[in-house]
Design an enzyme around this catalytic site. Sequence first.
Site: not given
Ligand code: ATR
Length: 284
Positions: A21, A73, A109, A135, A160, A223
């Site tokens: 961190s 969190k 956040d 996302g 996705r 981000i």
């Molecule tokens: P955070 O809490 O930091 O937002 P997270 O909860 O791990 O992180 O979310 C990661 C995001 O990246 C999700 O929206 C994920 O999509 P999924 O919900 O389908 O898993 C997205 N993500 C990760 N790898 C991906 C990929 N190869 N293509 C498209 N989206 C991806």
Amino acid sequence: MTLSPQPLGRLAIIGWPVSHSRSPLIHNYWLAAQGQSARYEAYPIDPQDDFRAALLDMAAAGFIGANVTVPHKEAAFAAMDEVSAAAQNLGAVNTISFQNGRLIGDNTDGDGFLAGLQTVTPNQDWQKTPALILGAGGAARAIIAALGRAGVPDIRLVNRTRAKAEALSDLAAHINIGDWQDRDGLAEGCGLLINTTSLGMAGQPPLNMVVQGLQKNALVSDIVYTPLHTPLLRAAQAGGFICVDGLGMLLNQAALSFEIWTGTRPDITPELRGLLLADLDEKD
Ligand code: ATR
């Protein structure tokens, strides 16, 4: 005569793992600028442990505040005696205040993200235009709720896994869910594009995205900050759009937490940004 500041107690970032961190660097810079002898530490808590009991141990050990990061969190939210409206809305806490044995939770956040945008474009025209969010993880939740509070008229959301986006549709008014593969078309006419996925992060595939359909003068925000200049931001810069890199949210959510604990909003100085860039082995 210069008065010394009221001494603070200890501060920390809680996570698992947490040694990566950058929050200690940021907060210790501000503590030193205020002449505080207090330190901000990295504080690992094992997800197997009783989280509330661990927090009460911290209060007994002299902590007055803590940030919370992955994966805690939601556990932090459940462990609080009292939470702010922002934390309640998200079901997640990133800032804890230890007050006379009580645990008070907040979440900076979303407002930190907005503050990062406002620093780059104080005219805030993006608030009046459609926004496309990529996302549906924890960061997306905080950002969508904040965009709703800011009055963004059309929040387009793609992920996705579409079902995870649909689960966020009550976070703000005017959320419209689309399909991940339609993202280029959904960017048409947007004044704001935000990547909250891990695509573009070191070790991950790049985010393939056509940005040409965005409004002229649109903001493009990522981000991700490792690397700082993600493929998305490079494409946006080449297209003449305004870029907001991942340090915007990181620094501004930290500043809002620091203000909760000390009553003073600290300055995000070029020197601090330079220290972070050096620590990340990056350049502006
Ligand atoms: P955070 O809490 O930091 O937002 P997270 O909860 O791990 O992180 O979310 C990661 C995001 O990246 C999700 O929206 C994920 O999509 P999924 O919900 O389908 O898993 C997205 N993500 C990760 N790898 C991906 C990929 N190869 N293509 C498209 N989206 C991806």
